[in-house]
Motif scaffolding. Sequence first.
Motif, PDB file in Angstrom:
ATOM      1  N   LEU A 132       0.939  -1.000   0.341  1.00 46.61           N
ATOM      2  CA  LEU A 132      -0.094   0.171  -0.422  1.00 46.61           C
ATOM      3  C   LEU A 132       0.886   0.786   0.017  1.00 46.61           C
ATOM      4  O   LEU A 132       0.515   1.869  -0.572  1.00 46.61           O
ATOM      5  CB  LEU A 132      -1.127  -0.021   0.978  1.00 46.61           C
ATOM      6  CG  LEU A 132      -2.208  -0.939   1.512  1.00 46.61           C
ATOM      7  CD1 LEU A 132      -2.696  -1.334   2.385  1.00 46.61           C
ATOM      8  CD2 LEU A 132      -2.777  -0.872  -0.065  1.00 46.61           C
ATOM      9  N   GLU A 133       1.912   1.135   0.793  1.00 49.01           N
ATOM     10  CA  GLU A 133       2.835   2.295   0.772  1.00 49.01           C
ATOM     11  C   GLU A 133       3.393   2.870  -0.822  1.00 49.01           C
ATOM     12  O   GLU A 133       3.919   3.902  -0.740  1.00 49.01           O
ATOM     13  CB  GLU A 133       3.670   2.430   2.311  1.00 49.01           C
ATOM     14  CG  GLU A 133       3.157   2.456   3.908  1.00 49.01           C
ATOM     15  CD  GLU A 133       4.400   2.084   4.411  1.00 49.01           C
ATOM     16  OE1 GLU A 133       5.126   1.802   3.787  1.00 49.01           O
ATOM     17  OE2 GLU A 133       3.801   2.154   5.520  1.00 49.01           O
ATOM     18  N   THR A 134       4.314   1.886  -0.967  1.00 50.63           N
ATOM     19  CA  THR A 134       5.327   2.156  -2.710  1.00 50.63           C
ATOM     20  C   THR A 134       3.932   2.004  -3.632  1.00 50.63           C
ATOM     21  O   THR A 134       4.486   2.407  -4.621  1.00 50.63           O
ATOM     22  CB  THR A 134       5.687   0.646  -2.856  1.00 50.63           C
ATOM     23  OG1 THR A 134       5.667   0.035  -2.953  1.00 50.63           O
ATOM     24  CG2 THR A 134       6.804   0.729  -1.344  1.00 50.63           C
ATOM     25  N   GLY A 135       2.212   1.547  -3.449  1.00 44.13           N
ATOM     26  CA  GLY A 135       1.652   1.253  -4.756  1.00 44.13           C
ATOM     27  C   GLY A 135       2.564  -0.216  -6.127  1.00 44.13           C
ATOM     28  O   GLY A 135       2.214   0.045  -6.828  1.00 44.13           O
ATOM     29  N   ARG A 136       3.565  -0.674  -5.270  1.00 41.49           N
ATOM     30  CA  ARG A 136       4.433  -1.760  -6.177  1.00 41.49           C
ATOM     31  C   ARG A 136       3.309  -3.572  -5.796  1.00 41.49           C
ATOM     32  O   ARG A 136       2.526  -3.200  -5.160  1.00 41.49           O
ATOM     33  CB  ARG A 136       5.636  -2.065  -5.952  1.00 41.49           C
ATOM     34  CG  ARG A 136       6.073  -0.758  -6.077  1.00 41.49           C
ATOM     35  CD  ARG A 136       6.067   0.422  -7.191  1.00 41.49           C
ATOM     36  NE  ARG A 136       7.168  -0.689  -7.941  1.00 41.49           N
ATOM     37  CZ  ARG A 136       7.645  -1.068  -8.780  1.00 41.49           C
ATOM     38  NH1 ARG A 136       6.905   0.728  -9.747  1.00 41.49           N
ATOM     39  NH2 ARG A 136       8.671  -1.284  -9.482  1.00 41.49           N
ATOM     40  N   CYS A 137       3.749  -3.994  -6.513  1.00 43.47           N
ATOM     41  CA  CYS A 137       3.056  -5.421  -6.275  1.00 43.47           C
ATOM     42  C   CYS A 137       3.600  -6.668  -7.139  1.00 43.47           C
ATOM     43  O   CYS A 137       4.848  -6.197  -7.827  1.00 43.47           O
ATOM     44  CB  CYS A 137       1.410  -5.665  -7.502  1.00 43.47           C
ATOM     45  SG  CYS A 137       1.765  -5.708  -8.798  1.00 43.47           S
ATOM     46  N   GLN A 138       3.669  -7.944  -6.449  1.00 42.77           N
ATOM     47  CA  GLN A 138       5.022  -9.274  -6.837  1.00 42.77           C
ATOM     48  C   GLN A 138       4.041 -10.039  -6.722  1.00 42.77           C
ATOM     49  O   GLN A 138       2.859 -10.126  -6.120  1.00 42.77           O
ATOM     50  CB  GLN A 138       6.380  -8.959  -5.798  1.00 42.77           C
ATOM     51  CG  GLN A 138       6.104  -8.283  -4.476  1.00 42.77           C
ATOM     52  CD  GLN A 138       6.492  -9.077  -2.984  1.00 42.77           C
ATOM     53  OE1 GLN A 138       8.107  -8.438  -4.355  1.00 42.77           O
ATOM     54  NE2 GLN A 138       7.219  -9.155  -2.096  1.00 42.77           N
ATOM     55  N   ILE A 139       4.694 -11.026  -7.298  1.00 44.75           N
ATOM     56  CA  ILE A 139       4.286 -12.524  -7.080  1.00 44.75           C
ATOM     57  C   ILE A 139       4.430 -12.705  -5.538  1.00 44.75           C
ATOM     58  O   ILE A 139       5.084 -12.578  -4.716  1.00 44.75           O
ATOM     59  CB  ILE A 139       5.030 -13.485  -7.868  1.00 44.75           C
ATOM     60  CG1 ILE A 139       4.177 -13.234  -9.349  1.00 44.75           C
ATOM     61  CG2 ILE A 139       4.863 -14.379  -7.083  1.00 44.75           C
ATOM     62  CD1 ILE A 139       3.548 -13.480  -9.997  1.00 44.75           C
ATOM     63  N   MET A 140       3.257 -13.070  -4.678  1.00 44.40           N
ATOM     64  CA  MET A 140       2.689 -13.998  -3.767  1.00 44.40           C
ATOM     65  C   MET A 140       3.224 -15.810  -3.406  1.00 44.40           C
ATOM     66  O   MET A 140       2.777 -16.016  -4.272  1.00 44.40           O
ATOM     67  CB  MET A 140       1.802 -13.249  -2.767  1.00 44.40           C
ATOM     68  CG  MET A 140       1.745 -13.538  -1.686  1.00 44.40           C
ATOM     69  SD  MET A 140      -0.073 -13.498  -1.142  1.00 44.40           S
ATOM     70  CE  MET A 140      -0.056 -13.030   0.782  1.00 44.40           C
ATOM     71  N   ASN A 141       3.997 -15.266  -2.490  1.00 41.38           N
ATOM     72  CA  ASN A 141       4.366 -17.071  -2.305  1.00 41.38           C
ATOM     73  C   ASN A 141       3.475 -17.164  -1.223  1.00 41.38           C
ATOM     74  O   ASN A 141       1.952 -16.662  -1.029  1.00 41.38           O
ATOM     75  CB  ASN A 141       5.668 -17.652  -1.451  1.00 41.38           C
ATOM     76  CG  ASN A 141       5.707 -16.234  -0.239  1.00 41.38           C
ATOM     77  OD1 ASN A 141       5.305 -16.894   0.512  1.00 41.38           O
ATOM     78  ND2 ASN A 141       6.931 -15.887  -0.155  1.00 41.38           N
ATOM     79  N   VAL A 142       3.684 -18.782  -0.830  1.00 38.96           N
ATOM     80  CA  VAL A 142       2.094 -19.490  -0.319  1.00 38.96           C
ATOM     81  C   VAL A 142       2.140 -19.241   1.232  1.00 38.96           C
ATOM     82  O   VAL A 142       0.883 -19.690   1.202  1.00 38.96           O
ATOM     83  CB  VAL A 142       2.670 -21.601  -1.005  1.00 38.96           C
ATOM     84  CG1 VAL A 142       3.257 -21.871  -0.093  1.00 38.96           C
ATOM     85  CG2 VAL A 142       0.868 -21.911  -0.733  1.00 38.96           C
ATOM     86  N   GLY A 143       2.986 -19.218   1.629  1.00 40.31           N
ATOM     87  CA  GLY A 143       2.934 -18.863   3.183  1.00 40.31           C
ATOM     88  C   GLY A 143       3.332 -19.871   4.093  1.00 40.31           C
ATOM     89  O   GLY A 143       4.335 -20.287   3.545  1.00 40.31           O
ATOM     90  N   VAL A 144       2.737 -20.376   4.973  1.00 43.91           N
ATOM     91  CA  VAL A 144       3.119 -20.929   5.661  1.00 43.91           C
ATOM     92  C   VAL A 144       3.262 -22.189   5.049  1.00 43.91           C
ATOM     93  O   VAL A 144       2.041 -22.608   4.083  1.00 43.91           O
ATOM     94  CB  VAL A 144       2.215 -21.405   7.095  1.00 43.91           C
ATOM     95  CG1 VAL A 144       2.226 -20.219   7.482  1.00 43.91           C
ATOM     96  CG2 VAL A 144       0.885 -21.448   7.012  1.00 43.91           C
TER      97      VAL A 144
END
Length: 195
Positions: free
Chosen positions: A179-191
């Motif tokens: 939200l702060e930078t206005g950027r997006c990237q691929i999200m990993n699956v997490g846990v």
Amino acid sequence: MSLAAQRQSAVGDTIESIRNIVDKGGVTRASLAEVLPLVEELAARSELWNEADYPPPEANERQARYLIAEDPNQTYALYLNVMRPGKRIPPHNHTTWACVAGVSGVEFNDVYVRTDDGSQPDVGTLEHSHTVEVGPRNGIALLPDDIHAVEIRGDAVIRHLHMYGRALETLTERLTFDLETGRCQIMNVGVQTRR
């Protein structure tokens, strides 16, 4: 009938009903409005999602995710998320439909609208739309491109069912937004999912 057999039967019946709705109506807000109450009803059977069978995350962890069921082709995947207060998941999409319903506790879902057109790589600006408090008998249905963030507040561990059109482990194109930078990237699956 054992609790495990009751759970298997209830899950199987629910997923079959969900499959019939989605196969007939496609992935639309209207079809997910029919799917969500089924997930809420399954979540309301709290005895099926007890701590003995699905322990909370370790003291140094915020989340334990359990795979409850998935089709052989990794579609119609149901998970139980057990999360501690303080767990935050930044804004993200799923690239598949999702319905989330509370077993116990409240998960705060901030829903966002994307304000850029998606034409620039790694750029993704959002505007907050509304907040949904997901708890027992009050869930949320999300289309593949819907964007939400999750926060667990308070002082109690929560348990929620998450039903997806495709297994989380197959979702390699999900985006997470800053939200702060206005950027997006691929999200990993997490846990790591517990099976």
